[in-house]
Motif scaffolding. Structure first.
Motif, PDB file in Angstrom:
ATOM      1  N   LEU A 210      31.858  10.159  15.625  1.00 47.89           N
ATOM      2  CA  LEU A 210      31.694   9.868  17.199  1.00 47.89           C
ATOM      3  C   LEU A 210      30.283  10.357  17.540  1.00 47.89           C
ATOM      4  CD1 LEU A 210      35.077  11.622  18.370  1.00 47.89           C
ATOM      5  CD2 LEU A 210      34.506   9.432  18.201  1.00 47.89           C
ATOM      6  N   ASP A 211      29.592  11.388  16.989  1.00 52.37           N
ATOM      7  CA  ASP A 211      28.167  11.785  17.461  1.00 52.37           C
ATOM      8  C   ASP A 211      27.140  10.822  16.862  1.00 52.37           C
ATOM      9  OD1 ASP A 211      29.086  13.610  18.967  1.00 52.37           O
ATOM     10  OD2 ASP A 211      28.694  15.327  17.122  1.00 52.37           O
TER      11      ASP A 211
ATOM     12  N   PRO B  15      26.972   4.343  17.561  1.00 51.12           N
ATOM     13  CA  PRO B  15      26.803   3.835  18.769  1.00 51.12           C
ATOM     14  C   PRO B  15      27.798   4.121  19.858  1.00 51.12           C
ATOM     15  CG  PRO B  15      26.222   2.196  17.304  1.00 51.12           C
ATOM     16  CD  PRO B  15      26.843   3.097  16.754  1.00 51.12           C
ATOM     17  N   ASP B  16      27.585   4.243  21.123  1.00 52.58           N
ATOM     18  CA  ASP B  16      28.803   4.486  21.963  1.00 52.58           C
ATOM     19  C   ASP B  16      29.944   3.489  21.953  1.00 52.58           C
ATOM     20  OD1 ASP B  16      29.688   5.852  24.588  1.00 52.58           O
ATOM     21  OD2 ASP B  16      29.667   3.953  25.429  1.00 52.58           O
ATOM     22  N   SER B  17      29.805   2.220  21.708  1.00 48.56           N
ATOM     23  CA  SER B  17      30.687   1.240  21.744  1.00 48.56           C
ATOM     24  C   SER B  17      31.700   1.253  20.788  1.00 48.56           C
ATOM     25  CB  SER B  17      30.277  -0.309  21.885  1.00 48.56           C
ATOM     26  OG  SER B  17      29.288  -0.498  20.794  1.00 48.56           O
TER      27      SER B  17
ATOM     28  N   ALA C 240      31.808   4.298  18.653  1.00 52.70           N
ATOM     29  CA  ALA C 240      32.548   5.555  19.095  1.00 52.70           C
ATOM     30  C   ALA C 240      33.953   5.292  19.534  1.00 52.70           C
ATOM     31  CB  ALA C 240      31.657   6.652  19.684  1.00 52.70           C
ATOM     32  N   LYS C 241      33.810   4.524  20.796  1.00 55.01           N
ATOM     33  CA  LYS C 241      34.895   4.381  21.734  1.00 55.01           C
ATOM     34  C   LYS C 241      35.783   3.592  21.067  1.00 55.01           C
ATOM     35  CE  LYS C 241      32.379   4.677  26.111  1.00 55.01           C
ATOM     36  NZ  LYS C 241      31.709   3.984  27.360  1.00 55.01           N
TER      37      LYS C 241
END
Length: 203
Positions: free
Chosen positions: A174-175, A178-180, A182-183
């Protein structure tokens, strides 16, 4: 001397009990739903598979048109089409491309939690006071990794379940991702627990 008598249950009650027992057994035998997240960074493998699929579609279209010109009847047209050498070759290329893509793909599988385990996980990661004030149902800092780890299942080559992702490993992904992505990882674990397989019907 008094003779004891045995009262037999009505046949209808016996049949009803057997019917319900069979249905309950089927309900208890249901497996928890699963959902998979497929991760592939090999753009060449993706592109090769897409191109091979397009080539097969073109070969099939051309062969089908040829079958019409040859006067092949509709009932035999599909068999005639798939047997054309150009179609067979295109299918083999697609099969090879799909195998290469599969080898380049990492599959993460998640299984829904039984309701008590789901509720316990929410209690273990309840929102902070500030988060609760914002309407959040869980601690957004700790719950995603905990849910991912709890739902992840790993199987070996024989299909047997083996140790899977730990909570620290889930947090690491998750860390690092990339945000997408991880989501997407968290969403996959979340959605499998929200899958409704029952049809509520219309009354």
């Amino acid at each position: 001397m008094t003779t004891a008598t045995t009262t037999e249950p009505p046949a209808a009650a016996v049949a009803r009990d057997a019917h319900w027992s069979a249905k309950m057994a089927r309900l208890k035998a249901r497996k928890l739903p699963e959902r998979s997240l497929r991760v592939c960074d090999d753009d060449d493998a993706k592109r090769a598979t897409t191109n091979a699929a397009m080539e097969l579609a073109k070969a099939r279209t051309a062969a089908r048109a040829e079958s019409i010109g040859q006067g092949i009847v509709e009932a035999d047209r599909e068999e005639w089409t798939v047997g054309r050498p150009v179609v067979v070759a295109a299918q083999l290329r697609l099969d090879a491309a799909e195998r290469a893509l599969e080898d380049a793909t990492i599959v993460l599988t998640f299984r829904a939690l039984p309701r008590p385990a789901w509720e316990q996980l929410l209690r273990d990661h309840s929102p902070t006071e500030a988060q609760a004030d914002q309407g959040m149902e869980y601690n957004v800092e700790t719950y995603p990794a905990a849910l991912i780890a709890a739902c992840h299942i790993e199987r070996d080559e024989s299909g047997g379940e083996v140790a899977g992702m730990s909570e620290p490993e889930a947090q690491e992904l998750l860390d690092a991702w990339p945000d997408s992505e991880a989501k997407a990882l968290f969403t996959c674990a979340l959605l499998v627990n929200q899958t409704l397989r029952a049809d509520l019907g219309k009354g």
